[in-house]
Write an enzyme that holds these catalytic residues in place. Structure first.
Site, PDB file in Angstrom:
ATOM      1  N   ASP A 275       0.915  -1.433  -0.174  1.00  0.00           N
ATOM      2  CA  ASP A 275      -0.125   0.060   0.200  1.00  0.00           C
ATOM      3  C   ASP A 275       0.818   1.248   0.043  1.00  0.00           C
ATOM      4  OD1 ASP A 275      -3.228   0.601   1.720  1.00  0.00           O
ATOM      5  OD2 ASP A 275      -2.208   1.895   0.242  1.00  0.00           O
TER       6      ASP A 275
HETATM    7  C1  GLC Z   1      -4.262   4.188   0.037  1.00  0.00           C
HETATM    8  C2  GLC Z   1      -5.246   3.162  -0.016  1.00  0.00           C
HETATM    9  C3  GLC Z   1      -5.272   2.086  -1.124  1.00  0.00           C
HETATM   10  C4  GLC Z   1      -4.989   2.977  -2.496  1.00  0.00           C
HETATM   11  C5  GLC Z   1      -3.777   3.623  -2.281  1.00  0.00           C
HETATM   12  C6  GLC Z   1      -3.383   4.478  -3.710  1.00  0.00           C
HETATM   13  O1  GLC Z   1      -3.843   4.834   1.042  1.00  0.00           O
HETATM   14  O2  GLC Z   1      -5.273   2.445   1.274  1.00  0.00           O
HETATM   15  O3  GLC Z   1      -6.226   1.426  -1.170  1.00  0.00           O
HETATM   16  O4  GLC Z   1      -5.336   2.328  -3.479  1.00  0.00           O
HETATM   17  O5  GLC Z   1      -3.372   4.398  -1.038  1.00  0.00           O
HETATM   18  O6  GLC Z   1      -4.110   5.740  -3.551  1.00  0.00           O
END
Ligand code: GLC
Length: 719
Positions: A275
Site C-alpha cells: 500500500d
Molecule cells: C491508499 C489506500 C489504497 C489506495 C492507495 C493509492 O492509502 O489504502 O487502497 O489504492 O493508497 O491511493
C-alpha cells in the site's frame, strides 16, 4: 553487457515521444505460454533492469503529478524501452477511475459493497468489465481494486469499498467474477488489502491479532477467490499482523501471511505491491515484490547491498520480476501497442451511454427492499397520486464514500430528477428536510412521502457511530423520518449508507429501500425501482443491527489496546463475525434486518429439496406472485457440534433468472471439499468434518424455507 535484442518495426525518424520503439524478442511470440514468455523476457533483463521494476519513481514526484509519464498515475513503474516493456500505470479505485487532476469524464459506479448486494456473479463481471474499459481508455493497466476485506467491524470506514460484506463465501465468488471482468479489458486487477485490514482506526500501526484458523475460514476466502479468478496483483496493507504471540510483523514484510499463507498455501502466482507508504524495509525475502508509490526501500542501492551482503538472493529478485511480468502477459498488457499506455490518455472522456446505462442497471440491481407493508411499492407513475420527495434527494444526494476510493461523478442523476422524470401527471413536490416542521407540513398534503436519508464514511477513520446522524452534514435525519412517518402513513424511506446503519424508525414507516453507495446513476436507478421498472432482488451482505455495538465488541477487540504504540486489536470473537455472531447468540430482529434479507414485489416459494451423496443440493423456486422477479436463494450449513463452527454459515447462493408469474427454476448448489471442512492448523489445510450436518435453504439467513439433515456417508435425501 546487456543481452542483444532485435529491434523490429523501428521506423527511422520517430519523434522523441515515441522513443519506445517496437521491440520484440522470443518473448513476443503469442503462441508461447505466458509463463514461458515471462521467463524468456526475464532472461534478457539485466540486474539493474530487474531492480527498476520493483518500485515507483526513485526521484521526483511519485504520483498524479500532471507533468510527465513517470508520475502521471497513482502508481507508476517506468517503461523499459530497450526491451519494449510498457510502463505500469496504476490507478484507484474500486468503484471507478479516480482522477483528481485531469479533465475528462469517468463513471462513478456503485461501490464494491453495493455490487456485493446483487449476489449476482454476472452483475459483478459487468461491473468489473465496465470499470476496466475505462481504466484502459485512460491508459491505465492496473486497477487498484476490488477491495475484498470482510466487514468485521460494523463501523469500518472502508466497508463501502469491500465487495464481501460480512461473509467470506460471498466474497470468494463475487471477487472472482469482478476480477475476471476487470481483466477482460487488458487491465490487471488488484486484490486489496491483504490482509486483516479490517479497521481504519490506527490502520498504520495496529497489530491485528488473529489466529490461523480464523484467517483461513473468515478473512482469506475472498482473496483466495480472487486467485481462482486469476487476479494479477495483490496489495499488502498498512497494519501489522500477529497471532497472539510476539511474532507480529508489518503486513508488507510478514513472511507468514505473504510467503506461507498467500504464495505457498494459496498458490498465488502474481505479485504483491505495498500500500502507499506501507513498505517498511527491503522485504523482498519476506514476500514483498514491489514498493509503492516510491523507492525508499526496494531500490537498486538497497537491493544490491542486500545481494552483496548475502541477505537478498538474485533468485528472489528474479521471482519478484517474474511475478510482475506474468500477469502482464496473461492479461494482455504486453501485447497492446505501446500507445495504449500513453499517459496523455488521462484527459480522455470515458463515460459513455453504455457505461451510464450499466451503472444505472447495476445500481437498481443492488437496491434492497427491506420493508414493503401492504405492498405500498411499486408506485404507479400515472395514477395522479401526489408525491413529496424529502431530504437528500437533490444536491446533497449520497452517492459515494470518501478516500482513495472516491470517484466524483461526471454527472449526477439525483433522486428528485429521477422521480420527476417518472411521474406522468401530478407534479412532485420537494423539501430538503432541513426544517422538520415545513417538511411535515408538506408530508401531510400528499399521498406518498419519500424520505431520502444517508451518511458517509471513508478511508483513514472508522465511523463515529452507526447512526444516520453521524458521518454527514445532514443532521436530525432520524427525527425527520419519525416526524414524517407520523404525518403520513405512506412514508417510504430510501437510505444511502456505507455499511451497517441503525434504523430506529423502521417499524413506523411503510417501506424501506437501501441503495448503499449507488454511484452517479442513483436517481434514475432508484426511480426504476420505486416505479416498478425494476423489481428489487438485492440482499443485505451485512447485518442491520437493532442497536449500537450489538456484537459487544470490547475495546480490546476494536479499535484495540492500549491506545498507544503498539495497539493490539484482539480478534477474540474468532469465527463469530457479523451474522455468525447473531446466529450464535440467537439475537432477534426488532428494528434491524438480518444478513441475506431483501424483499421483492412478487413472492417466491421453495420446494422439492434433494441432497445427493455428493452434496449436490437441488430445489425449486417458484414465482407465486403477480409480477416477474428474480430471487437470490441461499444455502446455509450447520456443522456437527463437534466441529466448533458457527451455527449457520453461507455455503451456497444463486440468483435465479427473471421468473414470470407461476414460473419455476430448479437451482443446484453443490458443496465442495472446503465447504464442509474446517481449517486444520496442524496440517495447514482444510480437513473434512464427519457427522450430521443441517442444510438450510432460504431467502435470507432468518427466512429458511427448506431444510434437511445429512451426514457424509448418507445417500440421497429427499425432503
Ligand atoms: C491508499 C489506500 C489504497 C489506495 C492507495 C493509492 O492509502 O489504502 O487502497 O489504492 O493508497 O491511493
Amino acid at each position: 553487457m546487456a543481452p542483444r535484442v532485435r529491434l523490429v518495426g523501428a521506423v527511422a525518424g520517430l519523434s522523441a515521444c515515441t522513443s519506445l520503439a517496437l521491440v520484440s524478442g522470443p518473448w513476443s511470440d503469442r503462441r508461447v505460454s505466458p509463463e514461458q514468455r515471462a521467463a524468456l523476457l526475464l532472461k534478457n533483463m539485466t540486474l539493474e533492469e530487474k531492480f527498476a521494476m520493483l518500485h515507483g519513481p526513485a526521484t521526483g514526484p511519485c504520483c498524479q503529478c500532471k507533468t510527465s509519464a513517470s508520475c502521471a498515475y497513482v502508481g507508476n513503474v517506468a517503461a523499459n524501452s530497450r526491451l519494449g516493456i510498457p510502463p505500469i500505470n496504476m490507478n484507484d479505485g474500486p468503484q471507478g477511475f479516480r482522477d483528481d487532476n485531469n479533465p475528462g469524464t469517468t463513471t462513478a459506479w456503485p461501490s464494491g459493497m453495493t455490487i456485493g448486494a446483487t449476489w449476482d456473479l454476472d452483475a459483478a463481471y459487468e461491473w468489473g468489465a465496465g470499470m476496466g474499459r475505462e481504466f484502459y481508455e485512460k491508459g491505465s493497466n492496473i486497477q487498484l481494486g476490488p477491495g475484498l476485506n470482510v466487514a468485521r467491524v460494523p463501523r469500518g470506514g472502508r466497508n463501502f469499498e469491500y465487495i464481501s460484506g460480512e461473509d467470506p463465501y460471498l466474497g470468494y465468488w463475487m471477487a472472482q467474477s469482478s476480477i475476471k471482468g476487470i481483466q477482460s479489458q487488458k487491465v490487471i486487477a488488484n486484490a486489496k488489502h491483504w490482509v486483516q485490514n479490517n479497521q481504519e482506526t490506527n490502520r498504520d500501526r495496529v497489530i491485528e491479532e488473529v489466529d490461523e484458523r480464523t484467517r483461513f475460514e473468515i478473512y482469506y476466502p475472498p482473496f483466495r477467490g480472487a486467485i481462482v479468478g486469476g487476479v494479477g496483483s495483490f496489495m499488502c496493507s498498512y497494519n501489522k499482523i500477529g497471532n497472539h504471540t510476539s511474532d507480529y510483523a508489518w503486513s508488507c514484510e510478514n513472511p507468514v501471511t505473504l510467503k506461507r499463507d498467500l504464495k505457498t498455501l494459496s498458490n498465488f502466482k502474481g505479485f504483491v505491491m505495498s500500500d502507499w507508504g506501507g513498505t517498511h524495509s527491503t522485504s523482498i525475502m519476506q514476500g514483498l515484490d514491489m514498493e509503492m508509490p516510491s523507492a525508499d526501500f526496494m531500490n537498486e542501492d538497497r537491493l544490491k547491498a542486500g545481494i552483496s551482503g548475502g541477505t537478498i538472493t538474485e533468485a528472489a529478485v528474479d521471482d519478484s520480476v517474474f511475478r510482475i511480468l506474468l500477469p502482464m502477459f496473461e492479461v494482455g498488457v504486453m501485447d497492446e501497442p505501446l500507445s495504449a499506455w500513453d499517459w496523455n490518455k488521462l484527459s480522455s472522456n470515458t463515460t459513455n451511454d453504455a457505461s451510464s446505462a450499466s451503472a444505472r442497471s447495476l445500481s437498481a440491481k443492488s437496491t434492497a427492499l427491506l420493508k414493503n407493508d401492504n405492498a405500498i411499492l411499486p408506485l404507479m407513475s400515472g395514477d395522479g397520486s401526489s408525491i413529496a420527495v424529502i431530504g437528500l434527494a437533490d444536491g446533497g444526494a449520497v452517492t459515494h464514500g470518501g478516500g482513495s476510493g472516491t470517484v466524483v461523478p461526471s454527472f449526477l442523476a439525483t433522486p428528485l430528477s429521477g422521480i420527476r422524470g417518472s411521474v406522468e401527471k401530478k407534479e412532485v413536490l420537494f423539501d430538503d428536510g432541513k426544517n422538520i416542521t415545513t417538511a411535515v407540513a408538506l408530508a401531510k398534503q400528499v399521498d406518498y412521502a419519500i424520505v431520502f436519508v444517508g451518511t458517509l464514511s471513508g478511508e483513514g477513520s472508522d465511523r463515529d457511530s452507526l447512526s444516520l446522524d453521524d458521518g454527514y452534514w445532514f443532521k436530525n435525519q432520524n427525527a425527520l423520518v419519525s416526524a414524517i412517518a407520523k404525518a403520513n402513513p405512506k412514508t417510504i424511506v430510501v437510505a444511502s449508507i456505507p455499511g451497517a446503519t441503525l434504523m430506529p424508525w423502521s417499524k413506523d414507516v411503510a417501506a424501506i429501500l437501501t441503495n448503499f453507495m449507488p454511484g452517479q446513476q442513483a436517481g434514475n436507478a432508484i426511480a426504476d425501482v420505486l416505479f416498478g421498472r425494476v423489481n428489487p432482488s438485492a440482499k443485505l451482505t451485512f447485518t442491520i443491527p437493532n442497536r449500537e455495538n450489538e456484537q459487544n465488541f470490547t475495546t480490546a477487540q476494536w479499535p484495540g489496546l492500549p491506545s498507544k504504540n503498539p495497539v493490539y486489536a484482539e480478534y477474540s470473537e474468532g469465527l463469530l463475525v457479523g451474522y455468525r455472531y447473531y446466529e450464535a447468540h440467537n439475537i432477534q430482529f426488532d428494528t434491524g434486518f438480518p444478513f441475506g434479507h431483501g424483499l421483492s414485489y412478487t413472492k417466491f416459494e421453495y420446494s422439492n429439496l434433494t441432497i445427493g451423496a455428493d452434496w449436490q443440493t437441488t430445489f425449486q423456486v417458484t414465482n407465486v406472485g403477480k409480477v416477474a422477479g428474480s430471487e437470490v436463494a441461499q444455502l446455509y450449513l450447520t456443522f456437527p457440534a463437534s466441529a466448533g463452527e458457527p451455527p449457520n454459515q453461507l455455503k451456497g447462493f444463486r440468483k435465479t433468472g427473471l421468473l414470470q408469474p407461476s414460473m419455476s427454476e430448479t437451482v443446484t448448489l453443490t458443496l465442495v471439499h472446503d465447504d464442509y471442512s474446517i481449517w486444520d492448523v496442524t496440517s495447514h489445510a482444510y480437513k473434512p468434518v464427519t457427522g450430521t450436518f443441517h442444510v438450510k435453504i432460504g431467502s435470507s439467513s432468518r427466512d429458511i424455507r427448506l431444510q434437511a439433515q445429512k451426514n457424509e456417508a448418507e445417500e440421497e435425501i429427499v425432503v
